[in-house]
Design a protein around this motif. Structure first.
Motif, short mmCIF file in Angstrom:
data_model
loop_
_atom_site.label_atom_id
_atom_site.label_comp_id
_atom_site.label_asym_id
_atom_site.label_seq_id
_atom_site.Cartn_x
_atom_site.Cartn_y
_atom_site.Cartn_z
N HIS A 1 1.00 5.60 0.16
CA HIS A 1 0.33 6.89 0.38
C HIS A 1 0.67 7.82 -0.78
CE1 HIS A 1 -0.77 5.84 4.47
NE2 HIS A 1 0.48 5.56 4.77
N ASP B 1 -4.74 6.62 -1.27
CA ASP B 1 -4.45 5.34 -0.60
C ASP B 1 -4.42 4.27 -1.69
OD1 ASP B 1 -6.24 3.30 1.83
OD2 ASP B 1 -4.10 3.48 1.42
N TRP C 1 0.86 -1.18 0.00
CA TRP C 1 0.00 0.00 0.00
C TRP C 1 0.91 1.24 0.00
CZ3 TRP C 1 -5.35 0.26 -0.20
CH2 TRP C 1 -6.03 -0.97 -0.11
N HIS D 1 -2.77 1.35 6.22
CA HIS D 1 -3.05 2.26 5.11
C HIS D 1 -4.38 2.96 5.37
CE1 HIS D 1 -6.32 -0.04 3.10
NE2 HIS D 1 -5.75 -1.05 3.71
N ALA E 1 3.10 2.51 2.90
CA ALA E 1 2.39 2.45 4.18
C ALA E 1 3.16 1.57 5.15
CB ALA E 1 0.98 1.93 3.99
#
Lengths: 318, 676
Positions: free
Chosen positions: B103, B168, B101, B227, B217
């Motif tokens: 950002h 996300d 994940w 996340h 994340a």
């Protein structure tokens, strides 16, 4: 009522009128202070130390008091503003009485009435002064309203203009220097507003003279006529001696600021204590207020002299 | 940040600025240990401090999870940034992961469909729409797996099916990454910086570049990724590692960035600086062609302050705050471990870039005309520096548990300000003194029944509730614990927490366990209840009475004989009385109850606060006049201090003569000015 000659107009010979203004101001201020006092009394009065808590270092109780979310603060603030407004209107009565006391005497016309003669004149009787205050009440409120509006407009224009100038120079000078430039420009508008305030005082003085003259002649004169005539008279006076007039106001204003500084120093030194310290602070603060009232009376006397001279000269020329 | 809330308080304070008062300059702040010592400038000796916490171990470095080696080229004309580089990431969980994940925070400013933009919470920073939108677009993401190269970018899922937010991103992996395995990703992306709405973006040629790169994340120990979309009230959370970032900006620009500048050169009209920093979990930087610069070594740390023209006095105030803050925070929470600190004062036209923290770089702020005596400059500086600890070294989940960094840091800031500036740590002007802690207490109670303190940022009903509870109420809660249970135990509790969890990612239970151990079960229960259960308390004097003692009257059976006694005259000099005090709410705090007699005699009774009420008897040679709960204001969390006292009927309290005097005087002055 008989007008004084310019050389006879002295505020220091009118102590009763000055004290009348001071007395009404104290009473009005006490009334204005009542909501805040009642709120503090309700919140903290039952504590053994009372509102001394609000003066404690670090301000725990003070912050808690003004941070509370019930309606106490808004009700107090609004009520105070309304009372202040009413008090400001009420103050025009003793102001009119003072102006009449400065300008007029109860003496009958005399044969010997020579410039420089030291003949003593009788002060205007208190009753006559109060009657004069009633007669001039509405016109003085008119001056208060229009004068405040005019000063407000000048200051508002000043704020807008100085802000725009500061904003325009920000990319070049940076925002700190641009803010200094903003303040510099604003000073000129504040000076202009102060000059307007001086003019308003001259109008007040002229109103007192016009109304007094009309009353003495048992004539009736309309409010707008009084204001129009007084405005002409005031600006005629100002035209003749702008610098002298503004200076006469300025040094008294500066002294008044100095008195406020003394009051602030006393508060700093005596502050949250009670008992004798509080009594001493009351005395010092009221001496400051009385001093400011006396300075204002002195200025109004000066203004009355100037208006009288300018009027006399104008009549001679005519 | 809570600058908006603070500005409201200062607006109120400004109207009181003419309320000249004698600050009891020599009166000490209440200290529960009863020493009565003044806390202003009371700096314990370094030797005593060093031995005080010598038994508390402290990590020297964090586990290294992710390294970023990046290069960024800024075009300040169109406010775009091209980035490329590599990310080395280790699976520190105990099980394989099949996805990553990432950002992509800048996409919060891409459109009004982002979680950030559509969050219906006003009352906090960043509520305006950007004049220019911002984006981050990942052009390339390649997993270099030995000889193989997996192109991951085409498979990036920027948003969920039912949500257009693109902050996300989910990255499916072609094969699992085993526990303990390290992978290398090559990344290339483009940023379009927004006009500054919250923290990051541009204003003219000023650029504050934060949350600007694709950031992995954080992987939790159980193998799940922390996340989350970027919420308006939320902040950040990431793994520790090394950041090696080369910045390329036009030649005339000054750069401030996380980490030491290890290489600097100017070539072809460009300024290129390489900044490297170990043991951090974020990297931010700023570039502007109008910065002034000052450098100073403070407590062994190379400090640089960047500020606009004309802000020399502010720069000095901020450096003064760091001169106090570095050793103070070091003594209390462990030595600052990095070799440098950069302080950035953004231009007044970009206030939203201020009041923020990044590893080894903080942004401050404040208008040029803030006078000495309004200690906002110093407060913000210490607050943002404090975040180097509460967020930087204790890398808690800022979105999930915002109170852990903002609340603890607000407490630490208030303590620092109190020890530095004394009673007037927030305002010290014309005799009016207001403390930072007292300012927090004033804001702490407003939303106590609406939201819990310990909850995710996105769960708060409004920005005002968030600011009040997360910042002010948490700080007030901790300050209450300090005043009630003692300064020394509280300092040790904070020292234990900050040292034990340095370079880790503490959770609320870690804080609770530490405080319970150091302060005791009762204090731990107060902390837990206040944080998780909307705990509150309101001490109140319900009733008070006083009477002269008399021999009892009535019918008595004595020695087999019945007799009737008539009421006797009062016994001279003998009085009895009682006070009924109540504790409302769910927090049980010990307090003192002070009984004041008419002759001025004061008696204190300790109450453990466990019961809902207590009836306190009185006997003395003078009638009872009044009772005061918590006379030293230790229980700052008390919801309403105005009901903490009462006087016996028929007697007078102290009244409010000072208020009458002040209000009358100021009314007279105003009348003289406004209605001459």
């Amino acid at each position: 009522m008989r007008p004084f000659k310019p050389f006879e107009i002295r505020a220091r010979t009118r102590p009763a009128a000055v004290l009348l203004v001071y007395g009404v101001e104290v009473v009005s201020a006490l009334v204005v202070a009542t909501p805040a006092h009642a709120w503090a009394q309700r919140a903290w009065g039952a504590h053994p130390e009372g509102d001394a808590l609000l003066f404690r270092a670090s301000g725990r109780e003070l912050v808690a008091w003004v941070s509370q979310t019930d309606t106490g603060m808004s009700v107090t603030a609004r009520t105070t503003i309304v009372l202040f407004f009413l008090g400001a209107l009420l103050m025009q009565l003793p102001l009119g009485a003072l102006l009449a006391s400065l300008a007029f005497s109860n003496d009958p016309p005399a044969d010997r009435d020579v410039e420089g003669a030291s003949g003593r004149r009788r002060q205007l009787r208190l009753v006559d002064a109060l009657r004069a205050g009633v007669v001039t009440f509405v016109p003085l409120i008119g001056v208060l309203a229009f004068g405040t509006l005019a000063v407000g407009i000048v200051v508002a224009i000043g704020v807008a203009t100085s802000s725009a100038i500061g904003h325009a120079f920000t990319p070049r000078f940076g925002d700190a220097r641009a803010f200094q430039l903003t303040l510099f420009v604003l000073v000129f508008f504040v000076a202009a507003a102060a000059t307007l305030a001086v003019a308003a005082d001259l109008i007040r003085v002229a109103i007192a003279r016009e109304c007094g003259m009309a009353w003495g002649a048992h004539a009736r004169i309309g409010v707008w006529t009084v204001m129009r005539t007084a405005t002409k008279s005031a600006f005629r006076t100002l035209r003749g001696s702008v610098a002298r007039t503004v200076f006469a106001w300025s040094w008294r204003f500066a002294l008044g600021v100095g008195l406020v500084g003394v009051g602030a120093s006393a508060a700093l030194a005596l502050g949250g204590r009670g008992g004798g310290a509080l009594v001493a602070l009351v005395v010092i603060h009221q001496v400051v207020i009385l001093g400011r009232v006396a300075l204002r009376a002195s200025w109004l006397a000066d203004a009355t002299r100037q208006v009288a001279r300018a009027t006399d000269q104008s009549e001679i020329q005519e | 940040m809570w600058l908006l809330e603070l500005s409201k308080v200062l607006a109120v304070v400004g109207t009181l600025g003419a309320w000249s008062a004698l600050s009891e300059r020599d009166a000490p702040l209440p200290s529960a240990d009863g020493s009565g010592r003044s806390l202003k400038n009371s700096e314990p000796s370094a030797a005593r401090e060093a031995s005080e916490f010598a038994d508390l171990p402290m990590a020297a470095h964090p586990p290294r999870v992710v390294d970023y080696t990046l290069r960024a080229t800024l075009d300040p004309v169109v406010h775009t940034l091209h980035g490329e580089g590599s990310i080395t990431w280790k699976n520190v969980a105990s099980q394989p992961v099949r996805e990553l994940w990432m950002h992509l925070y800048l996409n919060a400013f891409k459109n009004q469909s982002s979680v950030f933009m559509r969050a219906p919470v006003g009352g906090f920073r960043g509520s305006a729409l950007p004049r220019e939108w911002g984006t981050i677009d990942v052009r390339k993401l390649t997993w270099v797996d030995g000889a193989a190269r997996f192109e991951l970018a085409p498979g990036i899922q920027l948003h969920r099916p039912d949500d257009l937010d693109e902050t996300d991103a989910l990255i499916p992996l072609p094969r699992p990454v085993a526990a303990g395995e390290t992978i290398t990703l090559e990344v290339e992306w483009d940023d379009k910086l927004p006009s500054i709405v919250e923290r990051t973006g541009f204003d003219g040629s000023f650029h504050m570049v934060a949350q600007w790169f694709p950031k992995l994340a954080k992987l939790e120990e159980d193998g799940t990724f922390a996340h989350f979309p970027f919420h308006h009230l939320g902040e950040f959370y990431a793994d520790y590692g090394q950041y090696d970032v080369t910045l390329d900006v036009p030649e005339g620009y000054v750069i401030g960035a996380t980490g030491t500048a290890t290489e600097t050169r100017v070539a072809n009209g460009r300024r290129i600086e390489r900044h490297v920093q170990d043991d951090v979990h974020d990297f931010a930087w700023t570039a502007w062609d109008k910065f002034e610069t000052r450098r100073e070594t403070i407590d062994g740390v190379a400090c640089t302050i960047l500020y606009p023209h004309g802000y020399e006095s502010h720069a000095e105030r901020e450096l003064a705050a760091i001169r106090f803050g570095l050793p103070h925070f070091g003594r209390n929470y462990g030595k600052y471990p990095y070799p440098l600190l950069t302080i950035v004062h953004p231009p007044a036209s970009a206030p939203e870039a201020g009041g923020m923290e990044y590893p080894t770089l903080i942004t401050t702020g404040g208008e040029s005309y803030i006078p000495n005596g309004f200690n906002l400059i110093e407060l913000v500086t210490l607050h943002e520096f404090g975040h180097q600890y509460f967020y930087g070294l204790l890398a808690s989940h800022e979105t999930q548990w915002p109170f852990l960094d903002e609340g603890l840091n607000s407490y630490a800031e208030a303590r620092a300000m109190a020890e530095w500036k004394g009673a007037g740590s927030l305002v010290d002007l014309f005799g009016l003194t207001i403390g930072d802690a007292e300012g927090n207490a004033g804001r702490a109670g407003r939303y106590v029944h609406d939201d819990r303190i310990a909850q995710p940022a996105y769960a708060f009903g409004s920005g005002s509730s968030y600011g009040s509870l997360v910042y002010s109420r948490t700080a007030t809660l901790l300050e209450t614990l300090r005043r009630v249970y003692g300064d020394k135990p509280m300092r040790r509790a904070m020292a234990a927490y900050t040292r034990k969890f340095r370079f880790q990612h503490p959770a609320p239970q870690d804080l609770l366990d530490t405080f319970q151990r150091e302060l005791g079960h009762e204090a731990g229960e107060v902390l837990r209840t206040a944080l998780f259960d909307k705990g509150w308390v309101d001490f109140r004097v319900e009733a008070i009475g006083s009477y002269a003692q008399r021999e009892p009257a009535g019918i008595f059976d004595r020695e087999g004989k019945r007799s009737t006694s008539a009421p006797e005259p009062a016994v001279p000099g003998r009085y009895s009385g009682w006070v009924l005090v109540q504790r409302r709410g769910t927090l049980r705090l010990p307090v003192d109850i002070e009984l004041v007699a008419e002759d001025g005699t004061k008696t204190r009774v300790a109450w453990d606060g466990s019961a809902d009420s207590l009836r306190v008897p009185y006997e003395g040679s003078s009638p009872l006049r009044a009772a005061v709960i918590d006379p030293e204001s230790r229980a700052l969390l008390d919801q309403n201090p105005e009901n903490n006292f009462a006087t016996v009927a028929g007697t007078n309290g102290g009244g409010a003569p000072r208020t009458l005097e002040r209000a009358t005087y100021w009314a007279e002055l105003l009348m003289g000015v406004l209605a001459p």
